[in-house]
Design a protein around this motif. Structure first.
Motif, PDB file in Angstrom:
ATOM      1  N   THR A   7       0.846  -1.194   0.000  1.00 52.69           N
ATOM      2  CA  THR A   7       0.000   0.000   0.000  1.00 52.69           C
ATOM      3  C   THR A   7       0.880   1.242   0.000  1.00 52.69           C
ATOM      4  O   THR A   7       1.837   1.316   0.783  1.00 52.69           O
ATOM      5  CB  THR A   7      -0.880   0.023   1.278  1.00 52.69           C
ATOM      6  OG1 THR A   7      -1.458  -1.262   1.476  1.00 52.69           O
ATOM      7  CG2 THR A   7      -1.960   1.087   1.197  1.00 52.69           C
ATOM      8  N   HIS A   8       0.561   2.195  -0.822  1.00 52.70           N
ATOM      9  CA  HIS A   8       1.368   3.414  -0.931  1.00 52.70           C
ATOM     10  C   HIS A   8       0.700   4.605  -0.250  1.00 52.70           C
ATOM     11  O   HIS A   8      -0.407   4.484   0.285  1.00 52.70           O
ATOM     12  CB  HIS A   8       1.664   3.693  -2.407  1.00 52.70           C
ATOM     13  CG  HIS A   8       2.601   2.657  -2.970  1.00 52.70           C
ATOM     14  ND1 HIS A   8       3.955   2.741  -2.799  1.00 52.70           N
ATOM     15  CD2 HIS A   8       2.361   1.496  -3.642  1.00 52.70           C
ATOM     16  CE1 HIS A   8       4.523   1.670  -3.357  1.00 52.70           C
ATOM     17  NE2 HIS A   8       3.584   0.897  -3.870  1.00 52.70           N
ATOM     18  N   THR A   9       1.403   5.725  -0.247  1.00 56.32           N
ATOM     19  CA  THR A   9       0.857   6.987   0.249  1.00 56.32           C
ATOM     20  C   THR A   9       1.315   8.071  -0.738  1.00 56.32           C
ATOM     21  O   THR A   9       2.220   7.818  -1.549  1.00 56.32           O
ATOM     22  CB  THR A   9       1.378   7.354   1.669  1.00 56.32           C
ATOM     23  OG1 THR A   9       2.695   7.933   1.566  1.00 56.32           O
ATOM     24  CG2 THR A   9       1.419   6.159   2.614  1.00 56.32           C
ATOM     25  N   ASN A  13       4.716  10.617  -4.648  1.00 58.31           N
ATOM     26  CA  ASN A  13       4.419  11.522  -5.777  1.00 58.31           C
ATOM     27  C   ASN A  13       3.634  10.889  -6.922  1.00 58.31           C
ATOM     28  O   ASN A  13       3.428  11.535  -7.942  1.00 58.31           O
ATOM     29  CB  ASN A  13       5.705  12.145  -6.362  1.00 58.31           C
ATOM     30  CG  ASN A  13       6.470  12.931  -5.321  1.00 58.31           C
ATOM     31  OD1 ASN A  13       5.882  13.727  -4.605  1.00 58.31           O
ATOM     32  ND2 ASN A  13       7.764  12.676  -5.211  1.00 58.31           N
ATOM     33  N   HIS A  14       3.216   9.628  -6.772  1.00 59.43           N
ATOM     34  CA  HIS A  14       2.353   9.075  -7.819  1.00 59.43           C
ATOM     35  C   HIS A  14       1.216   8.242  -7.200  1.00 59.43           C
ATOM     36  O   HIS A  14       0.702   7.319  -7.821  1.00 59.43           O
ATOM     37  CB  HIS A  14       3.157   8.267  -8.848  1.00 59.43           C
ATOM     38  CG  HIS A  14       3.903   7.107  -8.267  1.00 59.43           C
ATOM     39  ND1 HIS A  14       5.123   7.235  -7.653  1.00 59.43           N
ATOM     40  CD2 HIS A  14       3.596   5.795  -8.201  1.00 59.43           C
ATOM     41  CE1 HIS A  14       5.526   6.044  -7.236  1.00 59.43           C
ATOM     42  NE2 HIS A  14       4.613   5.158  -7.551  1.00 59.43           N
ATOM     43  N   ALA A  15       0.852   8.592  -5.963  1.00 57.78           N
ATOM     44  CA  ALA A  15      -0.292   7.947  -5.308  1.00 57.78           C
ATOM     45  C   ALA A  15      -1.206   9.040  -4.767  1.00 57.78           C
ATOM     46  O   ALA A  15      -0.781  10.181  -4.581  1.00 57.78           O
ATOM     47  CB  ALA A  15       0.179   7.042  -4.169  1.00 57.78           C
ATOM     48  N   ASP A  38       5.164   2.217   1.443  1.00 56.47           N
ATOM     49  CA  ASP A  38       5.409   3.235   0.420  1.00 56.47           C
ATOM     50  C   ASP A  38       6.832   3.098  -0.118  1.00 56.47           C
ATOM     51  O   ASP A  38       7.703   2.497   0.533  1.00 56.47           O
ATOM     52  CB  ASP A  38       5.176   4.644   0.984  1.00 56.47           C
ATOM     53  CG  ASP A  38       4.808   5.625  -0.131  1.00 56.47           C
ATOM     54  OD1 ASP A  38       4.705   5.199  -1.305  1.00 56.47           O
ATOM     55  OD2 ASP A  38       4.629   6.819   0.173  1.00 56.47           O
ATOM     56  N   HIS A  39       7.048   3.657  -1.292  1.00 61.71           N
ATOM     57  CA  HIS A  39       8.379   3.611  -1.901  1.00 61.71           C
ATOM     58  C   HIS A  39       9.392   4.222  -0.926  1.00 61.71           C
ATOM     59  O   HIS A  39       9.261   5.375  -0.518  1.00 61.71           O
ATOM     60  CB  HIS A  39       8.378   4.366  -3.223  1.00 61.71           C
ATOM     61  CG  HIS A  39       7.553   3.695  -4.291  1.00 61.71           C
ATOM     62  ND1 HIS A  39       8.019   2.608  -5.001  1.00 61.71           N
ATOM     63  CD2 HIS A  39       6.303   3.938  -4.754  1.00 61.71           C
ATOM     64  CE1 HIS A  39       7.084   2.229  -5.878  1.00 61.71           C
ATOM     65  NE2 HIS A  39       6.030   3.020  -5.744  1.00 61.71           N
ATOM     66  N   SER A  40      10.365   3.415  -0.614  1.00 62.18           N
ATOM     67  CA  SER A  40      11.301   3.741   0.463  1.00 62.18           C
ATOM     68  C   SER A  40      12.107   5.008   0.174  1.00 62.18           C
ATOM     69  O   SER A  40      12.470   5.256  -0.975  1.00 62.18           O
ATOM     70  CB  SER A  40      12.280   2.577   0.633  1.00 62.18           C
ATOM     71  OG  SER A  40      13.187   2.852   1.671  1.00 62.18           O
ATOM     72  N   ALA A 220      -1.635  -0.748  -3.894  1.00 63.35           N
ATOM     73  CA  ALA A 220      -2.607   0.346  -3.959  1.00 63.35           C
ATOM     74  C   ALA A 220      -1.910   1.699  -4.024  1.00 63.35           C
ATOM     75  O   ALA A 220      -1.128   2.041  -3.143  1.00 63.35           O
ATOM     76  CB  ALA A 220      -3.527   0.290  -2.739  1.00 63.35           C
ATOM     77  N   HIS A 221      -2.202   2.426  -5.090  1.00 58.26           N
ATOM     78  CA  HIS A 221      -1.764   3.821  -5.205  1.00 58.26           C
ATOM     79  C   HIS A 221      -2.975   4.757  -5.117  1.00 58.26           C
ATOM     80  O   HIS A 221      -2.829   5.965  -5.215  1.00 58.26           O
ATOM     81  CB  HIS A 221      -1.008   4.057  -6.517  1.00 58.26           C
ATOM     82  CG  HIS A 221       0.365   3.436  -6.584  1.00 58.26           C
ATOM     83  ND1 HIS A 221       0.568   2.092  -6.757  1.00 58.26           N
ATOM     84  CD2 HIS A 221       1.609   3.999  -6.504  1.00 58.26           C
ATOM     85  CE1 HIS A 221       1.889   1.846  -6.792  1.00 58.26           C
ATOM     86  NE2 HIS A 221       2.538   2.975  -6.635  1.00 58.26           N
ATOM     87  N   GLN A 222      -4.166   4.163  -4.983  1.00 62.20           N
ATOM     88  CA  GLN A 222      -5.402   4.910  -4.732  1.00 62.20           C
ATOM     89  C   GLN A 222      -6.258   4.031  -3.821  1.00 62.20           C
ATOM     90  O   GLN A 222      -6.267   2.805  -3.985  1.00 62.20           O
ATOM     91  CB  GLN A 222      -6.206   5.157  -6.023  1.00 62.20           C
ATOM     92  CG  GLN A 222      -5.550   6.073  -7.048  1.00 62.20           C
ATOM     93  CD  GLN A 222      -4.652   5.305  -8.013  1.00 62.20           C
ATOM     94  OE1 GLN A 222      -4.708   4.076  -8.096  1.00 62.20           O
ATOM     95  NE2 GLN A 222      -3.819   6.029  -8.740  1.00 62.20           N
TER      96      GLN A 222
END
Ligand code: ZN
Ligand code: ZN
Length: 258
Positions: A7-9, A13-15, A38-40, A220-222
């Motif tokens: 899961t991202h947040t 910059n792209h979620a 999220d992307h580290s 998930a990016h949304q």
């Protein structure tokens, strides 16, 4: 689906959507264990910057926000705090030194670039040159051997479109090593939903034959991605087709090993 560790947040910059939005969407979808990954952040030792990951200046807020939400939602959902990281040999010790100061539950590997990122192609770039596939597999294996990574996200990301026997040779050695290390491989719902080059049938045929442990990740990016039940059905169909060993039992590995 009762567990999702991918899961991202918006820090990447792209979620889109707040952490609370993701949690509420996951709850509505019946998820019991939700991991943010999220992307580290990546403490590059050069002046290289990448824009698809959280900044070093955002790390405090990432952990503080999720720690507070974990407490707030503790009766409703098991919230885990992770990161999705590449294994970059020259940066990894610095990443470990950074993250050991935070309440990090796990890391998943998402190897989006080769070598230490700077000056190297993205793994999603189409290529007929086997050297990138070979390097990808070598580098992913080296990273997984550190023991820091709980699973391998979109293992079939490296977009090799050359000869089938070369594809099979390298991805087979990746699958075999993952099996030896007991590292689950992820069927990535984002790639499946968007018709990306992954999940790749040729890869999953190999994983089925090798007998890898397989898990499903929403990536998930949304927040609305949790409601896309038709893509989950497609993932189950893929698992059935290639006799994949789907599991929801994913032991978390200690992400700090150095
Ligand atoms: Zn992403
Ligand atoms: Zn991801």
């Amino acid at each position: 689906m009762t567990i999702n560790l991918h899961t991202h947040t918006p820090r990447c910059n792209h979620a889109e959507g707040s952490e609370r939005d993701y949690i509420e969407a996951a709850l509505a979808a019946g998820i019991k264990t939700l991991g943010f990954s999220d992307h580290s952040p990546m403490p590059f030792q050069t002046d290289h910057t990448s824009t698809f990951r959280m900044k070093l200046s955002e790390v405090d807020d990432y952990f503080a926000t999720l720690t507070a939400l974990r407490e707030e939602f503790k009766d409703q959902i098991n919230l885990l705090i992770g990161v999705e990281a590449e294994y970059y040999p020259g940066v990894f010790p610095h990443l470990q030194a950074l993250l050991k100061n935070y309440p990090l539950d796990y890391m998943i590997m998402g190897q989006h670039f080769l070598h230490d990122e700077e000056g190297y192609p993205g793994c999603g770039a189409k290529s007929i040159d086997p050297k990138w596939l070979s390097l990808y597999v070598d580098q992913v294996i080296e990273g997984l051997e550190t023991g820091a990574f709980t699973y391998l996200a979109h293992p079939d990301l490296l977009h090799y479109i050359g000869c089938a026997s070369t594809y099979k040779k390298h991805y087979t050695r990746l699958c075999e090593r993952c099996k030896e290390l007991d590292i689950p491989l992820e069927i990535n719902l984002l790639g499946l939903k968007e018709g990306r080059h992954y999940p790749n049938n040729h890869f999953w045929q190999i994983a089925g034959e090798v007998g890898n442990k397989v898990i499903i990740g929403v990536d998930a990016h949304q927040p609305y991605r949790f409601a896309e039940s038709e893509v989950l059905e497609k993932a189950h169909a893929l698992a059935e087709k290639f006799h994949l060993n789907l599991t929801k039992d994913i032991p978390l590995r200690n992400p700090i090993v150095l």
